[in-house]
Design a protein around this motif. Sequence first.
Motif, mmCIF file in Angstrom:
data_model
loop_
_atom_site.group_PDB
_atom_site.id
_atom_site.type_symbol
_atom_site.label_atom_id
_atom_site.label_comp_id
_atom_site.label_asym_id
_atom_site.label_seq_id
_atom_site.Cartn_x
_atom_site.Cartn_y
_atom_site.Cartn_z
ATOM 1 N N MET A 200 -47.539 8.855 8.599
ATOM 2 C CA MET A 200 -47.316 10.234 8.188
ATOM 3 C C MET A 200 -48.067 10.488 6.881
ATOM 4 S SD MET A 200 -45.298 11.706 10.402
ATOM 5 C CE MET A 200 -44.644 13.137 9.524
ATOM 6 N N ILE A 201 -48.723 11.627 6.777
ATOM 7 C CA ILE A 201 -49.434 11.966 5.540
ATOM 8 C C ILE A 201 -48.454 11.976 4.367
ATOM 9 C CG2 ILE A 201 -50.748 13.762 4.342
ATOM 10 C CD1 ILE A 201 -52.338 12.358 6.532
ATOM 11 N N GLY A 202 -47.229 12.463 4.621
ATOM 12 C CA GLY A 202 -46.211 12.506 3.573
ATOM 13 C C GLY A 202 -45.870 11.142 3.023
ATOM 14 N N SER A 203 -45.954 10.108 3.860
ATOM 15 C CA SER A 203 -45.680 8.740 3.400
ATOM 16 C C SER A 203 -46.885 8.172 2.660
ATOM 17 C CB SER A 203 -45.339 7.847 4.598
ATOM 18 O OG SER A 203 -44.189 8.323 5.254
ATOM 19 N N ILE A 204 -48.077 8.539 3.111
ATOM 20 C CA ILE A 204 -49.314 8.016 2.504
ATOM 21 C C ILE A 204 -49.453 8.471 1.056
ATOM 22 C CG2 ILE A 204 -51.840 8.171 2.581
ATOM 23 C CD1 ILE A 204 -51.569 8.364 5.664
ATOM 24 N N ILE A 205 -49.224 9.755 0.808
ATOM 25 C CA ILE A 205 -49.520 10.321 -0.516
ATOM 26 C C ILE A 205 -48.505 9.916 -1.589
ATOM 27 C CG2 ILE A 205 -50.734 12.304 0.465
ATOM 28 C CD1 ILE A 205 -48.226 13.969 0.053
ATOM 29 N N LYS A 206 -47.464 9.180 -1.202
ATOM 30 C CA LYS A 206 -46.508 8.685 -2.199
ATOM 31 C C LYS A 206 -47.075 7.537 -3.019
ATOM 32 C CE LYS A 206 -42.194 10.189 -0.086
ATOM 33 N NZ LYS A 206 -40.855 9.792 0.416
ATOM 34 N N ASP A 207 -48.109 6.904 -2.503
ATOM 35 C CA ASP A 207 -48.763 5.796 -3.218
ATOM 36 C C ASP A 207 -49.770 6.371 -4.221
ATOM 37 O OD1 ASP A 207 -50.199 3.592 -4.054
ATOM 38 O OD2 ASP A 207 -50.187 2.637 -2.085
ATOM 39 N N MET A 208 -49.689 5.959 -5.464
ATOM 40 C CA MET A 208 -50.573 6.482 -6.515
ATOM 41 C C MET A 208 -52.046 6.253 -6.190
ATOM 42 S SD MET A 208 -48.599 5.462 -10.050
ATOM 43 C CE MET A 208 -50.030 5.926 -11.007
ATOM 44 N N ASN A 209 -52.358 5.145 -5.540
ATOM 45 C CA ASN A 209 -53.760 4.785 -5.300
ATOM 46 C C ASN A 209 -54.244 5.152 -3.900
ATOM 47 O OD1 ASN A 209 -54.009 3.555 -7.895
ATOM 48 N ND2 ASN A 209 -52.884 1.778 -7.100
ATOM 49 N N LYS B 190 -55.711 7.656 -2.628
ATOM 50 C CA LYS B 190 -57.029 8.285 -2.510
ATOM 51 C C LYS B 190 -58.162 7.249 -2.534
ATOM 52 C CE LYS B 190 -55.716 12.788 -4.432
ATOM 53 N NZ LYS B 190 -55.967 13.797 -5.481
ATOM 54 N N LYS B 191 -57.892 6.102 -3.176
ATOM 55 C CA LYS B 191 -58.902 5.041 -3.217
ATOM 56 C C LYS B 191 -58.885 4.205 -1.938
ATOM 57 C CE LYS B 191 -58.638 4.560 -8.259
ATOM 58 N NZ LYS B 191 -58.306 3.626 -9.375
ATOM 59 N N GLU B 192 -57.706 4.103 -1.336
ATOM 60 C CA GLU B 192 -57.536 3.202 -0.197
ATOM 61 C C GLU B 192 -57.791 3.862 1.156
ATOM 62 O OE1 GLU B 192 -53.628 1.666 -0.629
ATOM 63 O OE2 GLU B 192 -54.057 0.617 -2.527
ATOM 64 N N TYR B 193 -57.766 5.183 1.218
ATOM 65 C CA TYR B 193 -57.922 5.882 2.489
ATOM 66 C C TYR B 193 -59.287 6.543 2.588
ATOM 67 C CZ TYR B 193 -53.152 5.029 3.899
ATOM 68 O OH TYR B 193 -51.996 4.415 4.305
ATOM 69 N N VAL C 236 -58.920 12.379 2.281
ATOM 70 C CA VAL C 236 -58.677 12.854 0.918
ATOM 71 C C VAL C 236 -59.170 14.290 0.758
ATOM 72 C CG1 VAL C 236 -59.177 12.484 -1.521
ATOM 73 C CG2 VAL C 236 -58.805 10.517 -0.014
ATOM 74 N N GLU C 237 -60.384 14.557 1.276
ATOM 75 C CA GLU C 237 -60.961 15.900 1.162
ATOM 76 C C GLU C 237 -60.125 16.932 1.904
ATOM 77 O OE1 GLU C 237 -64.932 15.541 2.539
ATOM 78 O OE2 GLU C 237 -65.617 14.382 0.788
ATOM 79 N N LEU C 238 -59.662 16.578 3.085
ATOM 80 C CA LEU C 238 -58.829 17.508 3.855
ATOM 81 C C LEU C 238 -57.535 17.820 3.123
ATOM 82 C CD1 LEU C 238 -59.228 16.158 7.509
ATOM 83 C CD2 LEU C 238 -60.017 18.364 6.646
ATOM 84 N N PHE C 239 -56.950 16.820 2.489
ATOM 85 C CA PHE C 239 -55.694 17.019 1.757
ATOM 86 C C PHE C 239 -55.932 17.909 0.540
ATOM 87 C CE2 PHE C 239 -52.545 15.838 -1.462
ATOM 88 C CZ PHE C 239 -51.374 16.076 -0.746
ATOM 89 N N GLU C 240 -57.022 17.648 -0.169
ATOM 90 C CA GLU C 240 -57.318 18.437 -1.369
ATOM 91 C C GLU C 240 -57.636 19.883 -1.028
ATOM 92 O OE1 GLU C 240 -60.402 16.139 -3.211
ATOM 93 O OE2 GLU C 240 -58.988 14.874 -4.329
ATOM 94 N N LYS C 241 -58.192 20.112 0.142
ATOM 95 C CA LYS C 241 -58.486 21.478 0.596
ATOM 96 C C LYS C 241 -57.275 22.122 1.278
ATOM 97 C CE LYS C 241 -63.418 20.596 1.304
ATOM 98 N NZ LYS C 241 -64.505 20.507 2.314
ATOM 99 N N GLU C 242 -56.145 21.366 1.272
ATOM 100 C CA GLU C 242 -54.878 21.828 1.864
ATOM 101 C C GLU C 242 -55.008 22.131 3.366
ATOM 102 O OE1 GLU C 242 -53.373 25.065 -0.422
ATOM 103 O OE2 GLU C 242 -52.933 23.819 -2.162
ATOM 104 N N LYS C 243 -55.851 21.357 4.011
ATOM 105 C CA LYS C 243 -56.000 21.511 5.460
ATOM 106 C C LYS C 243 -55.126 20.535 6.232
ATOM 107 C CE LYS C 243 -60.587 23.593 5.461
ATOM 108 N NZ LYS C 243 -61.976 23.529 5.998
ATOM 109 N N ILE C 244 -54.509 19.608 5.502
ATOM 110 C CA ILE C 244 -53.476 18.749 6.088
ATOM 111 C C ILE C 244 -52.301 18.709 5.124
ATOM 112 C CG2 ILE C 244 -55.031 17.313 7.458
ATOM 113 C CD1 ILE C 244 -54.875 15.174 5.306
#
Length: 719
Positions: free
Chosen positions: A91-100, A102-105, A110-118
């Motif tokens: 789940m994206i919600g579980s992924i983004i709880k990790d501070m790092n 953006k480096k690991e995925y 990352v771009e889709l999340f920053e553009k609020e497309k996911i």
Amino acid sequence: MKKKYILLFILIFSLLIVSITAMKRIHIESNNKTVDVILDYKEFEKMAKQSDEDLEWWFRKFKTLGVSGVGLNEESFESMIEENKPIKVEMIGSIIKDMNWKKEYPKAIVELFEKEKIDSYDVLARTKSKELYEFIKNGLESRYDKSKFKIMEEKDEYLFILDGTAEDALYTQIEKVFDVKNKGFKEVSKLYSSKLIRLGLGLDEKKVNLIKKSGLKVVPRPYNYSSWSSKKLVEGTINDYKKFHIIPPYMIFGGGEVLGYPKNVKALEDYMKKNNIKVGMIESGVQREHIKQKGLYDLTRNLDYDSVRVFSVLKFIQKRFQYYNYKGAEEIENSLNRAVTERNIRVIYFKPFKYDDYIYVTDYKEYEKMFDRFRTRLSSHGMKIGPASVMDANKVRNRYKIMIGWGVVAAGILLLENIVRLKEKISYILLGIGIVGVTGIFLVKPHIGEILLALSAAIIFPSLSMAYFCSRCSIYYKEGIQQKSILKDFIVVIKDLVICSLISLIGSFMVGSILSDIEYLLEMSIFRGVKFSQLIPIVIFIILYMGYFGYKRNKGIYEAKTLKWEDIKNLLFDDVKIIYVIVGAVLLVVGYIYIARTGHETSIQPSNLEMIFRNMLEEKFYARPRTKEFLFAFPALMLGFFVAKKRIKWLTFIFGLCAVIGQTSIVNTFCHLRTPMLLSIVRTGYSLIFGILIGSIYALLLYSSVKLLKVMRGAAHHE
């Protein structure tokens, strides 16, 4: 007398209509005699891994036992994870709880999340397998709207993003967090996964080929999720079947919806009609109706009830190997036999036996022995294993129900006349109102009419039976001890038991005929008044008894046959003794157990000893007689007549209370509308025969005890 002749004429006329309707139902049920067996792919795959043989070997061996096909679920992200395929789903919600994170995925994520497309509710699936990528890509593109998912490739990894919502999200159970003083701090629940992981992606070609190679048919289990459903999904699923040259004999749906629900079921209907595919309705775990699948009943109706009831061997049944001290799978066999012969099941979704939650039975001979016994038991009912048969879509005409209803009205007036005195004019008025009322309700609200009519019949006729019981007991009480011969007494008492049971049986046929529509036979609709119809006759019996015997009545008990105000007043203003409270409490407990044990949704279940006894009866007879009838209620009715002859009034009442249970049970047997009517008739016949035999033994013991007491009191020399 003229009035009674009119009532009896109406009742006899309605019985003629009942017989026509009942014979039609029996004929339809007698042609429904073939049972199919389908194996569960997933369960047999697990079992094969614990055995010395491969899955194909097992499938081939089961084909020789009469099995026709294998149920195969579509592949999904969930199934791929369970099978340890090279894929990771998060789940994206579980992924983004990790501070790092953006480096690991991958950067694309990352771009889709920053553009609020996911967002947090979306699902990310990742794989490096080209083969898996092609399968998932084809499954998504051929079935679902492109706006629902994204497919990307980054370096040597393939990415799939499913557009989820808050409604799709799955959470862990709420947990409480405490401080050091064990004081509740807060409640937490973690985002676990998404319902989207079960989206169907198509059939696995290797699994399909393995099933076909073993000589069995593939029975696909399509999965539908309404928020992702479309006509494209239905067409993609059907094209998948065409690709593998599959024409399913049954459509047994996975999940909680039929394929195409809610707006695209028509395409599925057309496909099923064209290919003569039957709807599979899976019986629920409590053996009542079916598991909830949206659109299932509408689909069945639109296909003119070309449908079969499916019995899925549940986990607790799988584990009934060497159960009740049996050496093998006898109790599992009993479950299958009951499902088929008593509940109109025509497809068994079979799963292998288990010793416990993890260990399967891998001795083929155990399966062979069970299927041999099962076939033998089916043959005694004129049934066999083969392509599942379908019942004709029986419909009872409203005019028949109306005429049967007139008979129920007539019986109701006869019962009322045993409770209160009715002038002839009042009886005729009530008869007219009843006839007009029954006719009117079937013209305006036929469904409500048939339920009310069936409920009335289920209450009135057992109560009429007990009115006959009270009437005969009052006569015997009046006559007192007129010792002719024990044999003559037995003949009279047996005759009275048979008459009581026949009166209740009339009500049984009425219920079974009024509610013999195909929807009741397939248990798409059920008679919901069973418990109510078992309680009310008990109350009516108490009123009838007080009418015939009174309550501390000053005058002779046989001078009045209807309830008197004097009796009610004596009861209401009587001194309450401790013994009354104790007896009342005991009766309440017994009554609760009696009602609670009706059906399968209660925690009060028969003991192991009782189940072993029931199983023995099932094996020996065409239909198992009901134990509460032949061991308890029918003998109690016989004893009630005997103690009335001895003028023991309180025992007459107690035995009468017990006897009511038997009379309501007769009707209750026919209220299980999925059970073939002929089997219910035979079951009641067995109960009556055994009840007479056991009741005779009880009566002889009673006679002997009374005689012994007389001798002990020194009364023997006066005889």
